[in-house]
Design a protein around this motif. Structure first.
Motif, PDB file in Angstrom:
ATOM      1  N   LYS A  84       0.840  -1.209   0.000  1.00 54.57           N
ATOM      2  CA  LYS A  84       0.000   0.000   0.000  1.00 54.57           C
ATOM      3  C   LYS A  84       0.871   1.254   0.000  1.00 54.57           C
ATOM      4  CE  LYS A  84      -3.930  -1.963   2.567  1.00 54.57           C
ATOM      5  NZ  LYS A  84      -4.668  -1.904   3.859  1.00 54.57           N
ATOM      6  N   ALA A  85       1.910   1.256   0.821  1.00 58.51           N
ATOM      7  CA  ALA A  85       2.813   2.411   0.882  1.00 58.51           C
ATOM      8  C   ALA A  85       3.589   2.556  -0.414  1.00 58.51           C
ATOM      9  CB  ALA A  85       3.772   2.261   2.066  1.00 58.51           C
ATOM     10  N   ALA A  86       4.055   1.442  -0.963  1.00 54.03           N
ATOM     11  CA  ALA A  86       4.824   1.482  -2.206  1.00 54.03           C
ATOM     12  C   ALA A  86       3.993   2.053  -3.344  1.00 54.03           C
ATOM     13  CB  ALA A  86       5.313   0.076  -2.556  1.00 54.03           C
ATOM     14  N   ALA A  87       2.703   1.746  -3.364  1.00 54.05           N
ATOM     15  CA  ALA A  87       1.826   2.277  -4.414  1.00 54.05           C
ATOM     16  C   ALA A  87       1.792   3.793  -4.382  1.00 54.05           C
ATOM     17  CB  ALA A  87       0.418   1.696  -4.250  1.00 54.05           C
ATOM     18  N   MET A  88       1.805   4.379  -3.181  1.00 56.83           N
ATOM     19  CA  MET A  88       1.792   5.836  -3.043  1.00 56.83           C
ATOM     20  C   MET A  88       3.045   6.454  -3.675  1.00 56.83           C
ATOM     21  SD  MET A  88      -1.012   6.296  -1.219  1.00 56.83           S
ATOM     22  CE  MET A  88      -1.596   4.898  -2.181  1.00 56.83           C
ATOM     23  N   VAL A  89       4.188   5.895  -3.334  1.00 52.80           N
ATOM     24  CA  VAL A  89       5.464   6.453  -3.789  1.00 52.80           C
ATOM     25  C   VAL A  89       5.616   6.299  -5.295  1.00 52.80           C
ATOM     26  CG1 VAL A  89       7.968   6.304  -3.568  1.00 52.80           C
ATOM     27  CG2 VAL A  89       6.528   6.044  -1.542  1.00 52.80           C
ATOM     28  N   GLU A  90       5.249   5.133  -5.832  1.00 52.95           N
ATOM     29  CA  GLU A  90       5.359   4.918  -7.268  1.00 52.95           C
ATOM     30  C   GLU A  90       4.451   5.874  -8.039  1.00 52.95           C
ATOM     31  OE1 GLU A  90       7.335   2.753  -8.998  1.00 52.95           O
ATOM     32  OE2 GLU A  90       8.310   2.114  -7.158  1.00 52.95           O
ATOM     33  N   ARG A  91       3.258   6.071  -7.532  1.00 53.93           N
ATOM     34  CA  ARG A  91       2.278   6.925  -8.222  1.00 53.93           C
ATOM     35  C   ARG A  91       2.715   8.389  -8.236  1.00 53.93           C
ATOM     36  NH1 ARG A  91      -0.717   9.325 -10.865  1.00 53.93           N
ATOM     37  NH2 ARG A  91      -2.909   8.978 -11.376  1.00 53.93           N
ATOM     38  N   ASN A  92       3.644   8.752  -7.355  1.00 52.98           N
ATOM     39  CA  ASN A  92       4.029  10.155  -7.175  1.00 52.98           C
ATOM     40  C   ASN A  92       5.166  10.577  -8.101  1.00 52.98           C
ATOM     41  OD1 ASN A  92       3.596  12.626  -5.815  1.00 52.98           O
ATOM     42  ND2 ASN A  92       5.356  12.267  -4.494  1.00 52.98           N
ATOM     43  N   ALA A  93       5.228  10.012  -9.287  1.00 55.29           N
ATOM     44  CA  ALA A  93       6.361  10.264 -10.191  1.00 55.29           C
ATOM     45  C   ALA A  93       6.297  11.612 -10.892  1.00 55.29           C
ATOM     46  CB  ALA A  93       6.439   9.155 -11.234  1.00 55.29           C
ATOM     47  N   GLU A 115       8.215   8.382 -16.211  1.00 58.99           N
ATOM     48  CA  GLU A 115       7.068   8.785 -15.397  1.00 58.99           C
ATOM     49  C   GLU A 115       5.860   7.880 -15.640  1.00 58.99           C
ATOM     50  OE1 GLU A 115       3.861  12.478 -15.014  1.00 58.99           O
ATOM     51  OE2 GLU A 115       5.698  12.754 -16.172  1.00 58.99           O
ATOM     52  N   ALA A 116       5.552   7.629 -16.915  1.00 59.35           N
ATOM     53  CA  ALA A 116       4.392   6.801 -17.247  1.00 59.35           C
ATOM     54  C   ALA A 116       4.523   5.400 -16.651  1.00 59.35           C
ATOM     55  CB  ALA A 116       4.230   6.729 -18.760  1.00 59.35           C
ATOM     56  N   GLU A 117       5.719   4.852 -16.694  1.00 63.30           N
ATOM     57  CA  GLU A 117       5.927   3.504 -16.158  1.00 63.30           C
ATOM     58  C   GLU A 117       5.833   3.497 -14.640  1.00 63.30           C
ATOM     59  OE1 GLU A 117       9.468   1.775 -17.777  1.00 63.30           O
ATOM     60  OE2 GLU A 117       8.763   1.939 -19.850  1.00 63.30           O
TER      61      GLU A 117
END
Length: 275
Positions: A28-37, A62-64
């Motif tokens: 859940k935390a990793a999803a936040m950080v990845e989405r914040n590109a 960014e898209a990836e």
């Protein structure tokens, strides 16, 4: 090469009986950080404002990264129907943003900036490799495998571009090492702690950085095994300009594993004590 999409993930193979609730919290935390590109891309485009090739490359990166977040977020919502990925990300964005209004790298040079990016991709590649090997749920395993591969490719992308600027700026090895070390130290900054908080707690629980950092780090470190750390140490040394397969490289790798395994045990003890 065509990049994978969310449709390529075998969502129909999802097995709720194999979800590890501790790994779920980390995802859940990793999803936040990845989405914040997006913010990082804007920052990089400002630093490399006259490098159109890099700007285009950063857009693909960014898209990836955003897709990584969406894949992890979708899986987390399957594993925990009470989790709202979009709302958690909204809260994260409201409370954490990096400064992007710059015209030069905070690392002192473009070479330094790209070294720092290599260190970040080293961390994420090894992290998702460790999660892939620790997870038993087949869909999560597949997602982490794909993300780990992307992050390793991103490392190679930044490393290749770094060599281009290294020839121009002639940054000595000792400065490359300093940049690498400083970026490693930043891996426990507020971003991951706040991401863990927003992903796993609602507003009725006040944010405490120390508590959130311990909760995240204890669960993340427990996934690592010696091969993950060995590969990460090789990538760090290469970015810093040191031959990874020499005597020092082998020593550095063994010391890194000793540090990670000891740190993992200590974090687990601290987490139990805080419970």
């Amino acid at each position: 090469m065509k990049h994978w999409t969310l449709e390529d993930i075998p969502w129909d193979r999802y097995d709720p009986s194999k979800v590890d609730p501790e790994i779920l919290k980390v995802i859940k935390a990793a999803a936040m950080v990845e989405r914040n590109a997006a913010d990082y891309t804007a920052y990089l485009r400002n630093v490399f404002h006259d490098d159109s090739y890099f700007a285009d490359m950063a857009g693909h990166w960014e898209a990836e990264e955003i897709q990584h977040g969406d894949a992890l977020g979708r899986w987390a919502e399957m594993a925990d129907p009470s989790f709202d990925y979009r709302d958690a990300f909204r809260r994260f964005r409201e409370g954490y943003q990096i400064p992007i209004d710059v015209d030069a790298s905070t690392r002192g040079s473009r070479t330094g900036e790209l070294i720092a990016r290599c260190i970040v991709e080293t961390g994420t590649s090894s992290f998702y490799s460790a999660l892939r090997d620790a997870a038993e749920e087949p869909v999560l395993k597949e997602i982490c495998h794909r993300v780990a591969g992307d992050e390793f490719r991103h490392y190679k992308m930044f490393y290749t571009h770094m060599k281009k600027y290294l020839d121009r700026e002639n940054i000595p090895t000792w400065r490359r090492i300093m940049v690498a070390v400083s970026r490693i130290k930043e891996s426990e900054d507020d971003e991951l702690s706040y991401a863990y908080y927003c992903a796993n707690f609602d507003d009725s629980h006040p944010y405490d950085r120390k508590t959130a950092n311990l909760a995240y780090a204890a669960r993340a470190f427990s996934c690592y095994r010696a091969p993950h750390v060995e590969r990460a140490s090789n990538m760090v040394l290469k970015a810093a300009g040191i031959r990874p397969h020499g005597r020092f490289g082998r020593f550095f790798g063994s010391m890194m594993w000793k540090y990670v395994s000891k740190r993992s045990r200590r974090l687990e003890e601290d987490l139990k004590a805080a419970a």
